[in-house]
Design a protein around this motif. Structure first.
Motif, PDB file in Angstrom:
ATOM      1  N   GLU A 211     -66.369  38.780  36.858  1.00 11.68           N
ATOM      2  CA  GLU A 211     -66.788  37.096  36.495  1.00 11.68           C
ATOM      3  C   GLU A 211     -68.040  36.888  36.356  1.00 11.68           C
ATOM      4  OE1 GLU A 211     -64.166  34.352  38.412  1.00 11.68           O
ATOM      5  OE2 GLU A 211     -62.407  35.406  37.777  1.00 11.68           O
TER       6      GLU A 211
ATOM      7  N   VAL B   1     -68.993  31.972  44.705  1.00 12.23           N
ATOM      8  CA  VAL B   1     -67.784  32.574  45.256  1.00 12.23           C
ATOM      9  C   VAL B   1     -68.016  34.210  45.678  1.00 12.23           C
ATOM     10  CG1 VAL B   1     -65.264  33.460  44.253  1.00 12.23           C
ATOM     11  CG2 VAL B   1     -66.101  30.920  43.781  1.00 12.23           C
TER      12      VAL B   1
ATOM     13  N   HIS C 101     -55.581  34.215  42.379  1.00  6.48           N
ATOM     14  CA  HIS C 101     -56.572  34.650  43.142  1.00  6.48           C
ATOM     15  C   HIS C 101     -56.258  33.938  44.551  1.00  6.48           C
ATOM     16  CE1 HIS C 101     -59.997  35.508  40.423  1.00  6.48           C
ATOM     17  NE2 HIS C 101     -59.110  36.153  40.020  1.00  6.48           N
TER      18      HIS C 101
ATOM     19  N   GLN D 271     -65.306  39.772  40.980  1.00  6.47           N
ATOM     20  CA  GLN D 271     -66.414  38.972  40.925  1.00  6.47           C
ATOM     21  C   GLN D 271     -67.543  39.629  40.226  1.00  6.47           C
ATOM     22  OE1 GLN D 271     -64.733  36.134  42.353  1.00  6.47           O
ATOM     23  NE2 GLN D 271     -66.709  35.517  42.094  1.00  6.47           N
TER      24      GLN D 271
ATOM     25  N   TYR E 291     -62.038  24.533  36.971  1.00  9.04           N
ATOM     26  CA  TYR E 291     -61.689  25.085  35.534  1.00  9.04           C
ATOM     27  C   TYR E 291     -60.882  24.514  34.927  1.00  9.04           C
ATOM     28  CZ  TYR E 291     -64.951  28.909  37.123  1.00  9.04           C
ATOM     29  OH  TYR E 291     -65.835  29.755  37.771  1.00  9.04           O
TER      30      TYR E 291
ATOM     31  N   HIS F 133     -58.694  30.439  32.943  1.00  9.57           N
ATOM     32  CA  HIS F 133     -59.375  30.880  33.847  1.00  9.57           C
ATOM     33  C   HIS F 133     -58.799  30.156  35.319  1.00  9.57           C
ATOM     34  CE1 HIS F 133     -63.602  32.309  34.890  1.00  9.57           C
ATOM     35  NE2 HIS F 133     -63.117  32.207  36.195  1.00  9.57           N
TER      36      HIS F 133
ATOM     37  N   HIS G 246     -71.263  28.597  40.144  1.00  4.02           N
ATOM     38  CA  HIS G 246     -70.052  28.729  40.846  1.00  4.02           C
ATOM     39  C   HIS G 246     -69.326  29.922  41.293  1.00  4.02           C
ATOM     40  CE1 HIS G 246     -66.223  26.825  42.382  1.00  4.02           C
ATOM     41  NE2 HIS G 246     -65.561  27.796  41.994  1.00  4.02           N
ATOM     42  N   GLU G 247     -69.596  30.823  40.009  1.00  2.00           N
ATOM     43  CA  GLU G 247     -69.067  32.208  40.389  1.00  2.00           C
ATOM     44  C   GLU G 247     -70.137  32.929  41.493  1.00  2.00           C
ATOM     45  OE1 GLU G 247     -66.139  33.439  40.249  1.00  2.00           O
ATOM     46  OE2 GLU G 247     -65.564  31.894  38.950  1.00  2.00           O
TER      47      GLU G 247
ATOM     48  N   SER H 125     -61.752  26.208  42.787  1.00  2.00           N
ATOM     49  CA  SER H 125     -62.180  26.898  41.564  1.00  2.00           C
ATOM     50  C   SER H 125     -61.067  26.585  40.480  1.00  2.00           C
ATOM     51  CB  SER H 125     -62.325  28.318  41.684  1.00  2.00           C
ATOM     52  OG  SER H 125     -63.323  29.030  42.654  1.00  2.00           O
TER      53      SER H 125
END
Ligand code: OFO
Length: 171
Positions: free
Chosen positions: A130, A97, A53, A127, A24, A46, A93-94, A20
């Motif tokens: 995000e 995740v 994380h 999450q 970004y 980000h 993408h989020e 991730s």
């Protein structure tokens, strides 16, 4: 002590968070080359957040007597057809995740690993934030379409979004 299954799943998540960060970072660089300074600083920030994380997972696995492993990463996309496409990718993408965090929570319950379950709650909340942020940005860009003046203002708006690096609970 972490079970083997839990450790493997957490190590897989370390790779996902690291990827991730790379995704970004690549978006930041692309936006910078396109003259979108605001979007670019947002993406750089980000990217740093994603690295945090990842580090939280690394420290957690080692603290629980496991071995956090650092893997090779896949190459992120380097170009996007438009800012809109880039933010659609960010949102997708989020969502991916979030799914992998949910899977981890599921495994922690199966393994009756309540410490890991507790540790993961921060990520569950993160999450939600995000995804919501990505959705808000995407809604804005959908309103603007290809209007150049609109994109200029959008860039400034994104710059104004202050995303505090989320480091989560101390581990
Ligand atoms: Fe690590 O939260 Fe985004 O991907």
């Amino acid at each position: 002590m972490l079970s083997e299954q839990m450790q493997n799943a957490l190590n897989a998540q370390i790779k996902i968070e690291a990827e991730s960060s790379q995704v970004y970072l690549a978006m930041a660089s692309f936006a910078e080359t396109q003259g979108f300074e605001g979007v670019s600083s947002f993406m750089y920030m980000h990217s740093d957040e994603e690295r945090q994380h990842m580090l939280k997972f690394v420290k957690y696995v080692n603290e629980r007597g496991g071995h956090a492993t650092i893997s090779e990463l896949s190459k992120p996309p380097l170009e996007y057809g438009s800012l809109k496409e880039m933010f659609e990718e960010l949102f997708a993408h989020e969502v991916k995740v979030s799914k992998s965090i949910n899977d981890l929570v599921h495994i922690s319950l199966q393994e009756q690993d309540y410490a890991t379950h507790n540790f993961l709650q921060w990520y569950v909340a993160e999450q939600i934030e995000e995804e919501a942020l990505a959705r808000t940005i995407l809604d804005k860009i959908n309103l603007i379409g290809d209007d150049k003046g609109g994109l200029y203002l959008f860039d400034r708006d994104v710059q104004a979004i202050t995303v505090q690096p989320s480091t989560g609970p101390a581990v």
